[in-house]
Motif scaffolding. Structure first.
Motif, PDB file in Angstrom:
ATOM      1  N   ASP A  20       0.837  -1.204   0.000  1.00 55.21           N
ATOM      2  CA  ASP A  20       0.000   0.000   0.000  1.00 55.21           C
ATOM      3  C   ASP A  20       0.870   1.252   0.000  1.00 55.21           C
ATOM      4  N   ASN A  21       1.906   1.246   0.819  1.00 51.46           N
ATOM      5  CA  ASN A  21       2.779   2.417   0.910  1.00 51.46           C
ATOM      6  C   ASN A  21       3.609   2.611  -0.350  1.00 51.46           C
ATOM      7  N   LEU A  22       3.963   1.499  -1.003  1.00 49.44           N
ATOM      8  CA  LEU A  22       4.657   1.622  -2.286  1.00 49.44           C
ATOM      9  C   LEU A  22       3.750   2.272  -3.332  1.00 49.44           C
ATOM     10  N   ARG A  23       2.498   1.857  -3.350  1.00 49.64           N
ATOM     11  CA  ARG A  23       1.548   2.463  -4.292  1.00 49.64           C
ATOM     12  C   ARG A  23       1.390   3.964  -4.010  1.00 49.64           C
ATOM     13  N   LEU A  59       2.249   6.848  -6.634  1.00 43.28           N
ATOM     14  CA  LEU A  59       1.224   7.850  -6.942  1.00 43.28           C
ATOM     15  C   LEU A  59       1.706   9.255  -6.588  1.00 43.28           C
ATOM     16  N   PHE A  60       2.647   9.349  -5.660  1.00 48.04           N
ATOM     17  CA  PHE A  60       3.188  10.658  -5.288  1.00 48.04           C
ATOM     18  C   PHE A  60       4.305  11.097  -6.240  1.00 48.04           C
ATOM     19  N   ILE A  61       5.208  10.159  -6.601  1.00 52.54           N
ATOM     20  CA  ILE A  61       6.383  10.535  -7.392  1.00 52.54           C
ATOM     21  C   ILE A  61       6.038  10.848  -8.843  1.00 52.54           C
ATOM     22  N   LEU A  62       5.158  10.030  -9.448  1.00 55.98           N
ATOM     23  CA  LEU A  62       4.910  10.188 -10.887  1.00 55.98           C
ATOM     24  C   LEU A  62       4.370  11.569 -11.258  1.00 55.98           C
ATOM     25  N   GLY A  90      -7.162   2.901 -13.542  1.00 57.29           N
ATOM     26  CA  GLY A  90      -7.749   4.086 -14.161  1.00 57.29           C
ATOM     27  C   GLY A  90      -7.817   5.266 -13.205  1.00 57.29           C
ATOM     28  N   ALA A  91      -8.164   4.978 -11.938  1.00 52.39           N
ATOM     29  CA  ALA A  91      -8.233   6.053 -10.938  1.00 52.39           C
ATOM     30  C   ALA A  91      -6.854   6.643 -10.688  1.00 52.39           C
ATOM     31  N   PHE A  92      -5.820   5.766 -10.678  1.00 54.12           N
ATOM     32  CA  PHE A  92      -4.457   6.252 -10.499  1.00 54.12           C
ATOM     33  C   PHE A  92      -4.051   7.171 -11.647  1.00 54.12           C
ATOM     34  N   LEU A  93      -4.320   6.748 -12.878  1.00 53.05           N
ATOM     35  CA  LEU A  93      -3.948   7.542 -14.050  1.00 53.05           C
ATOM     36  C   LEU A  93      -4.668   8.889 -14.035  1.00 53.05           C
ATOM     37  N   ARG A  94      -5.931   8.863 -13.619  1.00 55.24           N
ATOM     38  CA  ARG A  94      -6.674  10.119 -13.532  1.00 55.24           C
ATOM     39  C   ARG A  94      -6.041  11.059 -12.512  1.00 55.24           C
ATOM     40  N   ARG A  95      -5.649  10.518 -11.352  1.00 53.55           N
ATOM     41  CA  ARG A  95      -5.034  11.328 -10.312  1.00 53.55           C
ATOM     42  C   ARG A  95      -3.686  11.887 -10.793  1.00 53.55           C
ATOM     43  N   ILE A  96      -2.883  11.031 -11.420  1.00 51.56           N
ATOM     44  CA  ILE A  96      -1.561  11.467 -11.898  1.00 51.56           C
ATOM     45  C   ILE A  96      -1.705  12.584 -12.929  1.00 51.56           C
ATOM     46  N   LEU A 136       2.031  15.784  -0.759  1.00 52.19           N
ATOM     47  CA  LEU A 136       2.367  14.669   0.135  1.00 52.19           C
ATOM     48  C   LEU A 136       1.235  14.416   1.133  1.00 52.19           C
ATOM     49  N   LEU A 137       0.663  15.473   1.657  1.00 50.87           N
ATOM     50  CA  LEU A 137      -0.425  15.310   2.622  1.00 50.87           C
ATOM     51  C   LEU A 137      -1.640  14.672   1.959  1.00 50.87           C
ATOM     52  N   ASN A 138      -1.890  15.012   0.683  1.00 49.26           N
ATOM     53  CA  ASN A 138      -2.976  14.355  -0.048  1.00 49.26           C
ATOM     54  C   ASN A 138      -2.719  12.858  -0.206  1.00 49.26           C
ATOM     55  N   SER A 139      -1.457  12.494  -0.478  1.00 49.70           N
ATOM     56  CA  SER A 139      -1.113  11.121  -0.853  1.00 49.70           C
ATOM     57  C   SER A 139      -1.081  10.160   0.324  1.00 49.70           C
ATOM     58  N   ARG A 140      -1.076  10.671   1.554  1.00 44.10           N
ATOM     59  CA  ARG A 140      -1.012   9.780   2.706  1.00 44.10           C
ATOM     60  C   ARG A 140      -2.239   8.882   2.791  1.00 44.10           C
ATOM     61  N   HIS A 141      -3.344   9.312   2.221  1.00 45.83           N
ATOM     62  CA  HIS A 141      -4.566   8.501   2.189  1.00 45.83           C
ATOM     63  C   HIS A 141      -5.128   8.590   0.779  1.00 45.83           C
ATOM     64  N   LEU A 142      -5.298   7.411   0.161  1.00 45.71           N
ATOM     65  CA  LEU A 142      -5.653   7.387  -1.258  1.00 45.71           C
ATOM     66  C   LEU A 142      -7.049   7.923  -1.519  1.00 45.71           C
ATOM     67  N   SER A 143      -7.978   7.596  -0.648  1.00 48.61           N
ATOM     68  CA  SER A 143      -9.359   7.982  -0.938  1.00 48.61           C
ATOM     69  C   SER A 143     -10.037   8.752   0.196  1.00 48.61           C
TER      70      SER A 143
END
Length: 887
Positions: A683-686, A690-693, A759-765, A809-816
């Protein structure tokens, strides 16, 4: 796979000697030398491992690394040496991290070699002599005695009370009695009682055998060959990252060519400027910090798992745990303690339950759920006297662990006696008939403390009952034997998977002891013994099943025993346990085996090759398999499995070296904790991905738009690398410390074939890249429009990117879920520490003179820090709104 040099377990001793071209007098020295030249050394071949250079440079074998190396080459040709040095430094640092974390090379074969005997007692030229075990050849005559390690595979010619511990090879929890009679051709390995196998340990007795196989063709050598043939598998994350890297490299290459064409043809840029812009775009789009952050996150996971007694030998195994769908577990020593324990006692007074596990002499004997006193249970007291006094073993405590010196069964009986406080030291032995496999009992003539003599007998019930005429009644009186009652009780205990022993005796005046004296005995009762399940393993199995993970038992033990243990451990989650034997596995076709592997819950009487085939069959069905074990017989399957888990205390060196993870506490429950940790790490890797890209997406977008629209480049390649690395090593690293998401062990395993980026990841990125990139471009153009020079505008742009990433970073600590909730905002203090470090680094980037010289920056006014902060707040709020509306 090598086969034994001679198959003689189905032939009698004389036929075996004839086939091997030997005799009871052994080989001549000349013949032995000739055979040594033919068969070679009695040792296992050692394959050369990869060199240090190979292990280091293989970390450069990555599509994205190739793109970076090409960019370094182009910048060198153009004379931009600072850019070249920075790019190469990033590449080398990634390789060094991977090289260090990879650790030492596989040493499973060395672990097996340590099991081989050093010397052997061999008969050559008619004379017994001590020779190095590595010079043995087929046909040599070898003598075994208690404490020896068997130096080669042997066909036994003579045996006297010979018992050999084979659990590491066959999974048999008890030492095996050896005899000389042939067995069936298709007898499983554990039932070939006329053979002794290389690397196993003689626990009692003595024997003479003829060597049938040496080196790689022994049974242990075949395991060595299986290990050599097993290829390491890519982990699910490795596959996903490799696929992602190829797609990303292709996209970068296409867009880079497009940029070159537009810059040269549409905007008439100078070739040097176009190439620098293209390199800047490539460097911006490549997440060069991602390999480092993945490695560091996994390394932190390794440290966390070590605190939970799971020692990780291979880094990628950490995240693979989170994808496990099946756990194949050995029984002896893994699900059970590998310590025989008395659980039930039956006399005419009733059925007794015994508390306590293993050889530690603590616990109670219960009758109708109440502890008993021996004085009130005369038949029980008589039985305890037998098992305590007619006993040649000792219990000792070493390093907080109780161990038995002698037979495990006798250790269990002695432990029961000590739980009652029985004192056997005051008895004097007058004569003894030792246990023999032909008789299956031990008899002892003892003088009691009061001077009377008592004949004591313990052993197999079917051998004791015919020698008894009477029994002790519930009141402790002698009465006629009720054989039907005892046969029924034996059946009940056996159906529970217990090994059943009986105790009998009588008062006597004789001073000598022979078989003929063992008649007209009084039957005292029955003892039910089992290698008990680990209580914590039962809970762990339930936790794994709740997480959607199937648990299967693969053991070399008998089907009845394995089934009883499986039922006690709750392996039958729904319906009946499905049990298959090694013979069924061997006879099954590939398609049938795959069906059996999915359907079966328990696989009994299996060989090392069977275990390996079952793991492979499950993998062919798309399962992600963890294999647990402690014996050398488990090593090939441990290496083949996606995650091999070995026992650290009682496990063999071979199993530990073949495994990816070693349990320091030999506790199956640690596996459930490790799976939870593995899921958290993934989960933390994801979250890190999601943060780095979007960092790379925003920078790439800035460079791409500048060239497409003929604008001044807002960033230089070294400034891009600064943003990528400083964000990765500070902010992204903080995500590795995020606690587990709620319900991490209540969800199904992740789909390994699913794309790394949904798809949700790509949309966020895409959304974050546009927001941060657009904000940076806006501030760059605004700075230029207000008359600031190019260095100042670029410094504002870099600062805007860095500050916006800190907010994201604060957004990415919790995906949803809503990340800015006060209860969640400070659950990971490392994140705030990372932001503080990032601010200090960025201040150095902006104001330190040497940093200004390296990166082409200049000092900023305070108001322009406010611009960057305002942009970051806008990005944070938009992302939280996107979570609310679209996730």
């Amino acid at each position: 796979m090598n086969k034994p040099q001679y198959q003689v377990h189905n032939k009698n001793a004389d036929e075996a000697l004839a086939e091997l071209g030997s005799s009871a007098a052994g080989l001549s020295t000349q013949e032995a030398k000739a055979r040594f030249l033919h068969y070679g050394e009695n040792a296992l071949p050692q394959a050369p491992g990869p060199s240090l250079l190979y292990r280091f440079f293989k970390h450069f074998h990555d599509t994205l690394i190739y793109v970076l190396l090409f960019a370094a080459l182009v910048t060198a040709i153009l004379g931009h040496w600072l850019d070249t040095v920075v790019i190469l430094a990033v590449v080398v640092i990634n390789a060094i991290i991977g090289f260090i974390q990879e650790g030492k090379a596989e040493q499973a074969l060395a672990g097996i070699r340590q099991m081989l005997s050093v010397n052997a007692n061999v008969c050559r030229d008619g004379q017994w002599q001590q020779l190095p075990a590595d010079v043995l050849v087929p046909g040599d005559i070898v003598k075994l005695r208690s404490g020896d390690r068997v130096p080669a595979d042997l066909r036994m010619l003579e045996t006297t009370e010979l018992r050999i511990e084979e659990s590491a090879l066959t999974g048999e929890s008890m030492p095996v009695s050896k005899q000389t009679a042939p067995v069936a051709t298709d007898a499983p390995l554990g039932d070939r009682s006329c053979l002794a196998f290389s690397g196993t340990l003689v626990t009692s007795g003595r024997g003479i055998g003829v060597v049938t196989a040496t080196g790689a063709t022994t049974e242990i050598g075949q395991i060595n060959t299986l290990l050599s043939d097993v290829q390491s598998l890519e982990t699910p994350l490795t596959k996903q990252m490799n696929q992602f890297g190829r797609y990303l490299a292709l996209a970068i290459a296409i867009l880079t060519v497009l940029m070159l064409a537009i810059g040269l043809l549409a905007h008439n840029y100078a070739p040097v400027d176009v190439f620098l812009a293209a390199i800047g775009f490539a460097v911006a789009a490549i997440p060069e910090g991602l390999p480092a952050i993945l490695t560091i996150t996994l390394a932190l996971g390794v440290k966390q798992m070590a605190r939970r007694n799971a020692i990780t030998r291979r880094l990628n195994a950490v995240e693979t745990l989170g994808a496990i769908t099946v756990i194949c577990s050995d029984k002896t020593g893994t699900l059970t303690r590998n310590e025989m324990t008395v659980k039930d006692v039956v006399t005419r007074q009733g059925h007794y339950q015994v508390n306590g596990i293993g050889y530690e002499p603590t616990g109670d004997i219960l009758h109708q759920n109440q502890p008993v006193a021996l004085g009130e249970h005369p038949a029980l007291q008589a039985l305890i006297e037998v098992i305590a006094v007619a006993n040649d073993s000792e219990l000792q405590q070493k390093a907080q662990q109780w161990q038995v010196h002698g037979e495990p069964t006798e250790g269990a009986l002695l432990c029961l006696a000590e739980k009652t406080g029985f004192e056997r030291e005051r008895y004097q032995r007058l004569a003894v008939i030792p246990f023999e496999s032909e008789n299956k009992f031990m008899a002892s003539l003892e003088q009691r403390p009061d001077g009377s003599k008592q004949l004591l007998l313990k052993g197999a019930p079917d051998r004791l009952l015919p020698r008894c005429q009477t029994q002790l009644s519930a009141q402790g009186e002698i009465e006629p034997l009720d054989q039907a009652f005892w046969l029924k009780q034996i059946e009940v205990l056996s159906q529970q998977g217990l090994r059943v022993l009986a105790a009998a005796g009588k008062s006597t005046e004789q001073n000598e002891l022979g078989i003929k004296e063992l008649e007209a005995l009084c039957f005292y009762g029955l003892i039910g013994i089992i290698d008990p399940p680990r209580p914590e393993a039962i809970t762990a199995i339930a936790a794994c099943q709740g997480a959607g993970i199937k648990v299967k038992m693969i053991t070399g033990d008998h089907a009845g025993t394995a089934k009883a243990i499986g039922e006690a451990m709750g392996l039958a989650q729904h319906g009946e346990l499905v049990v298959y034997t090694g013979k069924q596995v061997e006879q099954a076709s590939s398609a049938e085996l795959q069906e059996m592997a999915l359907k079966g819950t328990i696989f009994a009487r299996t060989s090392p090759e069977h275990k390996l085939r079952l793991v492979q069959a499950l993998q062919q069905q798309g399962e992600v398999v963890a294999m647990t074990g402690d014996g050398v017989n488990d090593a090939p399957a441990l290496k083949q499995a996606d995650v091999g888990v070995a026992m650290g205390i009682k496990g063999s060196e071979a199993s530990k070296e073949a495994a990816d993870i070693v349990l320091a506490d030999d506790n199956f429950s640690t596996i459930a904790a490790a799976v939870a940790e593995g899921r958290t790490i993934y989960d933390n890797l994801r979250k890190a991905i999601l943060f780095i890209l979007p960092t790379n997406g925003a920078q790439g977008l800035v460079m791409l738009c500048a060239v497409l629209f003929g604008l001044t480049l807002p960033l230089t390649p070294v400034q891009i690398l600064w943003v990528n690395m400083v964000v990765a090593v500070t902010l992204a690293l903080a995500l590795a410390f995020e606690p587990a998401e709620p319900g991490v062990m209540q969800r199904a395993p992740r789909q390994t074939k699913a794309a790394l980026l949904s798809g949700a990841f790509l949309r966020r990125i895409t959304l974050v890249s546009v927001l941060i990139g657009g904000c940076a471009m806006l501030l760059f153009q605004l700075a230029l429009s207000e008359g600031f020079d190019l260095a100042y505008a670029r410094t504002i742009t870099v600062t805007a990117l860095v500050v916006a990433q800190a907010g994201y970073l604060l957004n990415s600590r919790h995906l949803s879920s809503f990340s800015l909730h006060p209860k969640l905002l400070f659950t990971n203090l490392i994140a705030w520490l990372a932001i503080a470090i990032l601010v200090l680094l960025q201040l150095g980037f902006v104001y330190a003179p040497f940093m200004q010289n390296w990166f082409g920056t200049t000092s900023l006014q305070l108001v322009h820090w406010g611009w960057a902060l305002l942009g970051a707040v806008c990005v944070m709020l938009v992302i939280e709104l996107e979570k609310k509306l679209l996730w």
